[in-house]
Scaffold this active site. Structure first.
Site, PDB file in Angstrom:
ATOM      1  N   GLU A  76       0.820  -1.225   0.000  1.00 48.43           N
ATOM      2  CA  GLU A  76       0.000   0.000   0.000  1.00 48.43           C
ATOM      3  C   GLU A  76       0.847   1.266   0.000  1.00 48.43           C
ATOM      4  O   GLU A  76       1.854   1.357   0.700  1.00 48.43           O
ATOM      5  CB  GLU A  76      -0.864   0.038   1.266  1.00 48.43           C
ATOM      6  CG  GLU A  76      -1.728  -1.171   1.379  1.00 48.43           C
ATOM      7  CD  GLU A  76      -3.113  -0.860   1.885  1.00 48.43           C
ATOM      8  OE1 GLU A  76      -3.492   0.324   1.989  1.00 48.43           O
ATOM      9  OE2 GLU A  76      -3.821  -1.824   2.166  1.00 48.43           O
ATOM     10  N   CYS A 104       3.014   8.556   1.306  1.00 43.63           N
ATOM     11  CA  CYS A 104       3.269   7.667   2.436  1.00 43.63           C
ATOM     12  C   CYS A 104       3.671   6.299   1.875  1.00 43.63           C
ATOM     13  O   CYS A 104       2.932   5.699   1.102  1.00 43.63           O
ATOM     14  CB  CYS A 104       2.024   7.566   3.315  1.00 43.63           C
ATOM     15  SG  CYS A 104       2.235   6.473   4.726  1.00 43.63           S
ATOM     16  N   CYS A 111       3.522  -6.489   8.988  1.00 42.92           N
ATOM     17  CA  CYS A 111       4.428  -5.973  10.013  1.00 42.92           C
ATOM     18  C   CYS A 111       4.458  -6.943  11.192  1.00 42.92           C
ATOM     19  O   CYS A 111       3.443  -7.554  11.532  1.00 42.92           O
ATOM     20  CB  CYS A 111       3.960  -4.600  10.489  1.00 42.92           C
ATOM     21  SG  CYS A 111       5.118  -3.841  11.652  1.00 42.92           S
ATOM     22  N   CYS A 115       1.564  -3.572  17.030  1.00 38.66           N
ATOM     23  CA  CYS A 115       0.928  -2.472  17.763  1.00 38.66           C
ATOM     24  C   CYS A 115      -0.583  -2.740  17.747  1.00 38.66           C
ATOM     25  O   CYS A 115      -1.155  -3.004  16.682  1.00 38.66           O
ATOM     26  CB  CYS A 115       1.241  -1.136  17.100  1.00 38.66           C
ATOM     27  SG  CYS A 115       3.014  -0.824  16.991  1.00 38.66           S
ATOM     28  N   CYS A 118      -3.225  -0.919  15.362  1.00 39.06           N
ATOM     29  CA  CYS A 118      -2.866  -0.792  13.943  1.00 39.06           C
ATOM     30  C   CYS A 118      -3.394  -1.963  13.134  1.00 39.06           C
ATOM     31  O   CYS A 118      -3.183  -3.122  13.483  1.00 39.06           O
ATOM     32  CB  CYS A 118      -1.346  -0.720  13.845  1.00 39.06           C
ATOM     33  SG  CYS A 118      -0.738  -0.839  12.168  1.00 39.06           S
ATOM     34  N   GLU A 163       7.692  -1.838   9.555  1.00 40.97           N
ATOM     35  CA  GLU A 163       8.627  -1.129  10.439  1.00 40.97           C
ATOM     36  C   GLU A 163       9.939  -0.976   9.667  1.00 40.97           C
ATOM     37  O   GLU A 163      10.684  -1.950   9.495  1.00 40.97           O
ATOM     38  CB  GLU A 163       8.815  -1.946  11.733  1.00 40.97           C
ATOM     39  CG  GLU A 163      10.005  -1.586  12.594  1.00 40.97           C
ATOM     40  CD  GLU A 163      10.114  -0.118  12.975  1.00 40.97           C
ATOM     41  OE1 GLU A 163      10.964   0.577  12.372  1.00 40.97           O
ATOM     42  OE2 GLU A 163       9.375   0.328  13.868  1.00 40.97           O
ATOM     43  N   SER A 192       9.388   6.850  10.326  1.00 40.19           N
ATOM     44  CA  SER A 192       8.795   6.640  11.643  1.00 40.19           C
ATOM     45  C   SER A 192       9.134   5.233  12.127  1.00 40.19           C
ATOM     46  O   SER A 192       8.988   4.260  11.384  1.00 40.19           O
ATOM     47  CB  SER A 192       7.277   6.797  11.530  1.00 40.19           C
ATOM     48  OG  SER A 192       6.687   6.477  12.764  1.00 40.19           O
ATOM     49  N   SER A 215       7.235   6.667  17.248  1.00 39.28           N
ATOM     50  CA  SER A 215       5.832   6.395  17.553  1.00 39.28           C
ATOM     51  C   SER A 215       5.749   6.088  19.058  1.00 39.28           C
ATOM     52  O   SER A 215       6.042   4.982  19.487  1.00 39.28           O
ATOM     53  CB  SER A 215       5.424   5.186  16.693  1.00 39.28           C
ATOM     54  OG  SER A 215       4.067   4.977  16.762  1.00 39.28           O
ATOM     55  N   LEU A 216       5.373   7.077  19.847  1.00 36.22           N
ATOM     56  CA  LEU A 216       5.443   6.954  21.317  1.00 36.22           C
ATOM     57  C   LEU A 216       4.131   6.390  21.898  1.00 36.22           C
ATOM     58  O   LEU A 216       4.125   5.344  22.538  1.00 36.22           O
ATOM     59  CB  LEU A 216       5.765   8.333  21.930  1.00 36.22           C
ATOM     60  CG  LEU A 216       5.929   8.352  23.442  1.00 36.22           C
ATOM     61  CD1 LEU A 216       7.126   7.535  23.888  1.00 36.22           C
ATOM     62  CD2 LEU A 216       6.025   9.794  23.961  1.00 36.22           C
ATOM     63  N   ASN A 217       3.072   7.124  21.756  1.00 37.02           N
ATOM     64  CA  ASN A 217       1.698   6.632  22.018  1.00 37.02           C
ATOM     65  C   ASN A 217       1.319   6.336  23.468  1.00 37.02           C
ATOM     66  O   ASN A 217       0.205   5.874  23.717  1.00 37.02           O
ATOM     67  CB  ASN A 217       1.397   5.374  21.184  1.00 37.02           C
ATOM     68  CG  ASN A 217       1.687   5.597  19.722  1.00 37.02           C
ATOM     69  OD1 ASN A 217       1.459   6.702  19.216  1.00 37.02           O
ATOM     70  ND2 ASN A 217       2.234   4.635  19.053  1.00 37.02           N
ATOM     71  N   ASN A 293      -7.634   6.141  14.079  1.00 39.97           N
ATOM     72  CA  ASN A 293      -8.551   5.906  12.971  1.00 39.97           C
ATOM     73  C   ASN A 293      -9.181   4.531  13.094  1.00 39.97           C
ATOM     74  O   ASN A 293      -8.466   3.543  13.207  1.00 39.97           O
ATOM     75  CB  ASN A 293      -7.792   5.997  11.643  1.00 39.97           C
ATOM     76  CG  ASN A 293      -7.255   7.401  11.433  1.00 39.97           C
ATOM     77  OD1 ASN A 293      -8.008   8.368  11.386  1.00 39.97           O
ATOM     78  ND2 ASN A 293      -5.937   7.521  11.350  1.00 39.97           N
ATOM     79  N   CYS A 336      -3.571   6.853   9.043  1.00 37.14           N
ATOM     80  CA  CYS A 336      -2.541   6.183   9.838  1.00 37.14           C
ATOM     81  C   CYS A 336      -3.076   4.930  10.506  1.00 37.14           C
ATOM     82  O   CYS A 336      -4.140   4.947  11.111  1.00 37.14           O
ATOM     83  CB  CYS A 336      -2.031   7.117  10.918  1.00 37.14           C
ATOM     84  SG  CYS A 336      -1.087   8.430  10.225  1.00 37.14           S
TER      85      CYS A 336
HETATM   86  S1  SF4 Z   1       2.050   0.989  13.759  1.00 36.96           S
HETATM   87 FE1  SF4 Z   1       3.766   0.599  12.360  1.00 36.96          FE
HETATM   88  S2  SF4 Z   1       5.207  -0.638  13.577  1.00 36.96           S
HETATM   89 FE2  SF4 Z   1       3.224  -0.746  14.637  1.00 36.96          FE
HETATM   90  S3  SF4 Z   1       2.240  -2.594  13.796  1.00 36.96           S
HETATM   91 FE3  SF4 Z   1       1.534  -0.849  12.552  1.00 36.96          FE
HETATM   92  S4  SF4 Z   1       2.929  -0.824  10.805  1.00 36.96           S
HETATM   93 FE4  SF4 Z   1       3.909  -2.071  12.409  1.00 36.96          FE
END
Ligand code: SF4
Length: 349
Positions: A76, A104, A111, A115, A118, A163, A192, A215-217, A293, A336
Site C-alpha cells: 500500500e 506515504c 508488520c 501495535c 494498527c 517497520e 517513523s 511512535s510513542l503513544n 482511525n 494512519c
Molecule cells: S504501527 Fe507501524 S510498527 Fe506498529 S504494527 Fe503498525 S505498521 Fe507495524
C-alpha cells in the site's frame, strides 16, 4: 552491471530510464543496446515500474493504492495532495501550502511489531520489500500524478505498512536511490519507527538520512506495553537514550507521534506525563497528535475534539510544540494505522 559484464555506465542509464524517465518496460529503455536488453531478459532480469492495481479516492483528495509486486503480493502507498499537517519540517507551515504533496511509503508487506491499534499488524509480517520496491512505489505515484520533482514540493513519509528499521538495509538503500536517482532531498523525508533501538543507533551513523519520528503513544512503559508490546524489549528510557545519539541538522526536530485512543491514553494526566518525559529528554522535538482511525475488528474509540484540544494544550503547557495531524483518507482506509490491503470502503455515518 557486474552480473552482466556490462560497463558501469549502463547501470546509470538504466537508473535514469526507470527513475527519471519512468519507463515501464525494458523494451522502452532504448539507451541500452538491444543485445544487452535481450541478454537481461534471457537471464531473468525483471525491469520496470511497479503496477498500481487498485486505487481508492477519498472525499478529501487522498488516494490509496494497492501496488503489485512480482511475487503476486500487493503493497500500500498513499498520496496526500496537500499533506496532512504532520510531515512539515517544524509543523509551523502545516496546511498552508497546497502544492506540497506527501507520499506515504511502505517498507514491508505486513508488520511483525504488533501495535494493538494498527490494522497492518493484523497481517503479521509477510516479507521485507527490496530497495527497488520501496523506491518504486514513489516512482509509480509520481508518474500517476505527472509530478515533476523539483517543480513541485514532495514530502515522503515512511509510515506505510511495516517497520522500516526491521528492514534497515533495504530501507536505507531506497533512501539513497530516492535522493541520488530521483532527486528528492532527504530533508523532505521522514521515517517513523516504533522504537527499534539498534536501528536508531545505526541511523545515528548515517550521513544521508531522513528526519526521525518516534511512535510513542503512551506516557509510561506500563501503558505503552499494553498497546505496543515492543516496549518490553526496548523501554522508553532506552528509546530516548538512542534518539539522543542521532546528530540533528540545524533546526531539525525529532517528531514524537502520539495516537490518541479514547479514554485510554488521552487524559490530561497522560498529557502531563508525556510532557515531563519529553522535557527530560532535552532534545529539539515536537509532538504530532493523531486521532486514532477506526478499522474493522478494532475495539478502540476515537477521542472527542475537546479531549484532543486539551491534550494538545497540556503538551504545549510544557513548552513542547504540539500539532494535531489532520486525518486523511479515513473513508478509504488510507489514514494512519489503517493500511491492511483492505478493498472495501468505510461506511461514513
Ligand atoms: S504501527 Fe507501524 S510498527 Fe506498529 S504494527 Fe503498525 S505498521 Fe507495524
Amino acid at each position: 552491471m557486474g552480473q552482466l559484464e556490462a560497463p558501469a555506465y549502463r547501470a546509470k542509464q538504466l537508473a535514469e530510464a526507470l527513475y527519471r524517465q519512468w519507463e515501464n518496460d525494458l523494451d522502452e529503455v532504448t539507451t541500452l543496446p538491444k543485445t544487452l536488453r535481450e541478454m537481461m531478459i534471457s537471464r531473468g532480469f525483471q525491469v520496470g515500474l511497479p503496477r498500481i492495481v487498485e486505487s481508492f479516492v477519498s472525499i478529501d483528495g487522498t488516494e490509496r493504492y494497492l501496488i503489485a509486486t512480482n511475487d503476486g503480493q500487493t503493497v500500500e502507498t498513499v498520496w496526500m495532495p496537500d499533506g496532512d499537517g504532520g510531515e512539515a519540517g517544524d509543523g509551523s507551515e502545516a496546511g498552508t501550502d497546497l502544492r506540497r504533496a506527501t507520499i506515504c511509503v511502505s517498507s514491508q508487506i505486513g508488520c511483525a511489531v504488533n501495535c494493538q491499534f494498527c490494522l497492518t499488524a493484523k497481517l503479521g509480517i509477510i516479507r521485507n520489500l527490496t530497495a527497488g520496491e520501496i523506491a518504486g512505489q514513489v516512482v509509480a505515484v509520481l508518474k500517476r500524478h505527472k509530478v515533476e520533482v523539483g517543480k513541485r514540493r514532495i514530502n515522503l513519509v515512511f509510515m506505510g505498512m511495516g517497520e522500516p528499521f526491521l528492514n534497515y538495509d533495504e530501507f536505507m538503500a531506497a533512501v539513497r536511490l530516492l535522493v541520488e536517482e530521483i532527486g528528492i532531498p532527504e530533508s523532505r523525508m521522514t521515517v517513523s519507527t516504533s522504537g527499534i533501538v539498534p536501528g536508531i543507533l545505526r541511523f545515528a551513523e548515517e550521513k544521508v538520512r531522513p528526519k526521525l519520528a518516534i511512535s510513542l503513544n503512551a506516557p509510561n512503559d506500563k501503558a505503552r506495553t499494553e498497546i505496543m508490546p515492543i516496549t518490553k524489549k526496548w523501554d522508553i528510557a532506552h528509546l530516548i537514550q538512542a534518539v539522543r545519539q542521532v546528530p540533528l541538522r540545524p533546526k531539525e526536530k525529532v517528531t514524537f507521534e502520539y495516537v490518541l485512543l479514547g479514554g485510554l491514553n488521552d487524559r490530561q494526566r497522560d498529557a502531563d506525563e508525556v510532557g515531563q518525559v519529553l522535557r527530560k529528554a532535552n532534545l529539539p522535538l515536537k509532538v504530532n497528535l493523531i486521532v486514532w482511525n477506526p478499522g474493522p475488528g478494532m475495539h478502540y474509540s476515537m477521542s472527542d475534539p475537546h479531549t484532543v484540544h486539551m491534550f494538545q494544550y497540556r503538551i504545549k503547557y510544557n513548552n513542547i510544540p504540539a500539532y494535531v495531524r489532520r486525518p486523511r483518507g479515513r473513508d478509504i482506509y488510507a489514514a494512519c494505522g489503517q493500511l491492511k490491503r483492505t478493498t472495501e470502503l468505510v461506511q461514513l455515518g
